[in-house]
Write a protein that holds these residues in place. Structure first.
Motif, PDB file in Angstrom:
ATOM      1  N   ALA A   1      -2.979  16.494   0.169  1.00 36.79           N
ATOM      2  CA  ALA A   1      -2.201  15.528  -0.547  1.00 36.79           C
ATOM      3  C   ALA A   1      -1.695  16.487  -1.804  1.00 36.79           C
ATOM      4  O   ALA A   1      -1.919  17.642  -1.943  1.00 36.79           O
ATOM      5  N   PRO A   2      -0.765  15.880  -2.474  1.00 35.09           N
ATOM      6  CA  PRO A   2      -0.011  16.901  -3.399  1.00 35.09           C
ATOM      7  C   PRO A   2      -1.051  17.242  -4.456  1.00 35.09           C
ATOM      8  O   PRO A   2      -2.087  16.859  -4.861  1.00 35.09           O
ATOM      9  N   GLY A   3      -0.647  18.569  -4.935  1.00 34.29           N
ATOM     10  CA  GLY A   3      -1.491  19.557  -5.714  1.00 34.29           C
ATOM     11  C   GLY A   3      -2.805  20.006  -4.933  1.00 34.29           C
ATOM     12  O   GLY A   3      -3.482  21.045  -5.429  1.00 34.29           O
ATOM     13  N   LYS A   4      -2.989  19.520  -3.627  1.00 33.42           N
ATOM     14  CA  LYS A   4      -4.096  20.195  -2.830  1.00 33.42           C
ATOM     15  C   LYS A   4      -3.517  20.529  -1.422  1.00 33.42           C
ATOM     16  O   LYS A   4      -4.345  20.488  -0.500  1.00 33.42           O
ATOM     17  N   THR A   5      -2.256  20.694  -1.333  1.00 31.98           N
ATOM     18  CA  THR A   5      -1.655  21.243   0.000  1.00 31.98           C
ATOM     19  C   THR A   5      -2.025  22.883   0.182  1.00 31.98           C
ATOM     20  O   THR A   5      -2.085  23.408  -0.519  1.00 31.98           O
ATOM     21  N   LYS A   6      -2.011  22.777   1.619  1.00 29.09           N
ATOM     22  CA  LYS A   6      -2.296  24.087   2.286  1.00 29.09           C
ATOM     23  C   LYS A   6      -1.413  24.281   3.525  1.00 29.09           C
ATOM     24  O   LYS A   6      -0.735  23.162   4.016  1.00 29.09           O
ATOM     25  N   GLU A   7      -1.086  25.455   3.827  1.00 32.92           N
ATOM     26  CA  GLU A   7      -0.113  25.651   4.970  1.00 32.92           C
ATOM     27  C   GLU A   7      -1.063  25.615   6.369  1.00 32.92           C
ATOM     28  O   GLU A   7      -1.861  26.271   6.169  1.00 32.92           O
ATOM     29  N   ASN A   8      -0.541  24.976   7.396  1.00 30.06           N
ATOM     30  CA  ASN A   8      -1.247  24.915   8.578  1.00 30.06           C
ATOM     31  C   ASN A   8      -0.089  25.762   9.494  1.00 30.06           C
ATOM     32  O   ASN A   8       0.825  24.984   9.770  1.00 30.06           O
ATOM     33  N   PRO A   9      -0.303  26.943   9.902  1.00 32.73           N
ATOM     34  CA  PRO A   9       0.668  27.464  10.715  1.00 32.73           C
ATOM     35  C   PRO A   9       0.467  27.257  12.431  1.00 32.73           C
ATOM     36  O   PRO A   9       1.115  27.736  12.978  1.00 32.73           O
ATOM     37  N   ASN A  10      -0.219  26.146  12.530  1.00 23.84           N
ATOM     38  CA  ASN A  10      -0.330  25.707  14.167  1.00 23.84           C
ATOM     39  C   ASN A  10       0.111  24.306  14.331  1.00 23.84           C
ATOM     40  O   ASN A  10      -0.728  23.774  14.982  1.00 23.84           O
ATOM     41  N   CYS A  11       0.998  23.888  13.961  1.00 22.79           N
ATOM     42  CA  CYS A  11       1.308  22.449  14.154  1.00 22.79           C
ATOM     43  C   CYS A  11       2.060  22.676  15.496  1.00 22.79           C
ATOM     44  O   CYS A  11       3.031  23.520  15.674  1.00 22.79           O
ATOM     45  N   THR A  12       1.854  21.803  16.570  1.00 18.49           N
ATOM     46  CA  THR A  12       2.556  21.644  17.725  1.00 18.49           C
ATOM     47  C   THR A  12       3.701  20.928  17.805  1.00 18.49           C
ATOM     48  O   THR A  12       4.842  21.439  18.626  1.00 18.49           O
ATOM     49  N   PHE A  13       4.145  20.039  17.168  1.00 13.46           N
ATOM     50  CA  PHE A  13       5.116  19.268  17.545  1.00 13.46           C
ATOM     51  C   PHE A  13       6.038  18.977  16.182  1.00 13.46           C
ATOM     52  O   PHE A  13       7.053  19.878  16.143  1.00 13.46           O
ATOM     53  N   SER A  14       5.861  18.115  15.199  1.00  9.94           N
ATOM     54  CA  SER A  14       6.540  18.136  13.955  1.00  9.94           C
ATOM     55  C   SER A  14       5.753  18.054  12.713  1.00  9.94           C
ATOM     56  O   SER A  14       4.719  17.752  12.916  1.00  9.94           O
ATOM     57  N   CYS A  15       6.547  18.174  11.654  1.00 10.10           N
ATOM     58  CA  CYS A  15       5.835  18.131  10.230  1.00 10.10           C
ATOM     59  C   CYS A  15       6.098  16.558   9.905  1.00 10.10           C
ATOM     60  O   CYS A  15       7.104  16.078  10.095  1.00 10.10           O
ATOM     61  N   GLN A  16       5.049  16.179   9.286  1.00  9.67           N
ATOM     62  CA  GLN A  16       5.182  14.934   8.649  1.00  9.67           C
ATOM     63  C   GLN A  16       4.796  14.732   7.176  1.00  9.67           C
ATOM     64  O   GLN A  16       4.028  15.436   6.657  1.00  9.67           O
ATOM     65  N   LYS A  17       5.589  13.646   6.405  1.00  9.32           N
ATOM     66  CA  LYS A  17       4.982  13.463   4.966  1.00  9.32           C
ATOM     67  C   LYS A  17       5.088  11.769   5.126  1.00  9.32           C
ATOM     68  O   LYS A  17       5.943  11.357   5.391  1.00  9.32           O
ATOM     69  N   SER A  18       3.900  11.333   4.458  1.00 14.14           N
ATOM     70  CA  SER A  18       3.433   9.882   4.673  1.00 14.14           C
ATOM     71  C   SER A  18       3.707   9.454   3.318  1.00 14.14           C
ATOM     72  O   SER A  18       2.902  10.000   2.565  1.00 14.14           O
ATOM     73  N   ILE A  19       4.160   8.309   2.827  1.00 14.99           N
ATOM     74  CA  ILE A  19       4.235   7.701   1.456  1.00 14.99           C
ATOM     75  C   ILE A  19       3.758   6.441   1.590  1.00 14.99           C
ATOM     76  O   ILE A  19       4.573   5.663   2.118  1.00 14.99           O
ATOM     77  N   ASP A  20       2.523   6.117   1.028  1.00  9.70           N
ATOM     78  CA  ASP A  20       2.250   4.417   1.087  1.00  9.70           C
ATOM     79  C   ASP A  20       2.411   3.993  -0.336  1.00  9.70           C
ATOM     80  O   ASP A  20       1.668   4.458  -1.242  1.00  9.70           O
ATOM     81  N   LYS A  21       2.993   3.060  -0.404  1.00  9.80           N
ATOM     82  CA  LYS A  21       3.306   2.050  -1.537  1.00  9.80           C
ATOM     83  C   LYS A  21       2.669   0.821  -1.706  1.00  9.80           C
ATOM     84  O   LYS A  21       2.850   0.017  -0.853  1.00  9.80           O
TER      85      LYS A  21
END
Length: 115
Positions: free
Chosen positions: A27-47
């Motif tokens: 979550a914002p402010g608590k993100t960390k880097e994951n160096p092992n993603c296999t496919f694509s990066c994703q960002k989801s916004i729910d309103k």
């Protein structure tokens, strides 16, 4: 013989690193880097109403192009609009938008031409 073994291991490790994708996760402010993603990066916004929830992570599906999709879901009395964005370069699912990066690039280009 040992030299060939070390060279082979370095090459295999390089191939592994080239296939991994770094994405932000959490979550914002608590993100960390994951160096092992296999496919694509994703960002989801729910309103929903006036509440917005943003999450970052790895996608379970490979997306060929960088894209954002809006999905509208009507649940009981609230309409939930979900925006899902996918990208394929290291750490591309950051909080910064493409427009701010483009603005910075244009300023840098102008400075290069001017000076």
């Amino acid at each position: 013989m040992m030299k060939y073994l070390i060279t082979g291991l370095v090459l295999l490790y390089s191939i592994y690193l080239a296939q991994s994708l770094k994405c932000y996760e959490g979550a914002p402010g608590k993100t960390k880097e994951n160096p092992n993603c296999t496919f694509s990066c994703q960002k989801s916004i729910d309103k929903a109403s006036e509440v917005e929830v943003i999450m970052y992570g790895c996608s379970d599906i490979k997306h060929d192009e960088d894209e954002c999709k809006d999905i509208e879901d009507i649940a009981k009395l609230n309409t939930i609009v979900k925006t899902e964005c996918f990208c394929n370069t290291d750490l591309c699912n950051s909080t910064a938008t493409i427009s701010s990066s483009l603005s910075l690039l244009l300023v840098a280009l102008f400075m290069k031409i001017a000076f």
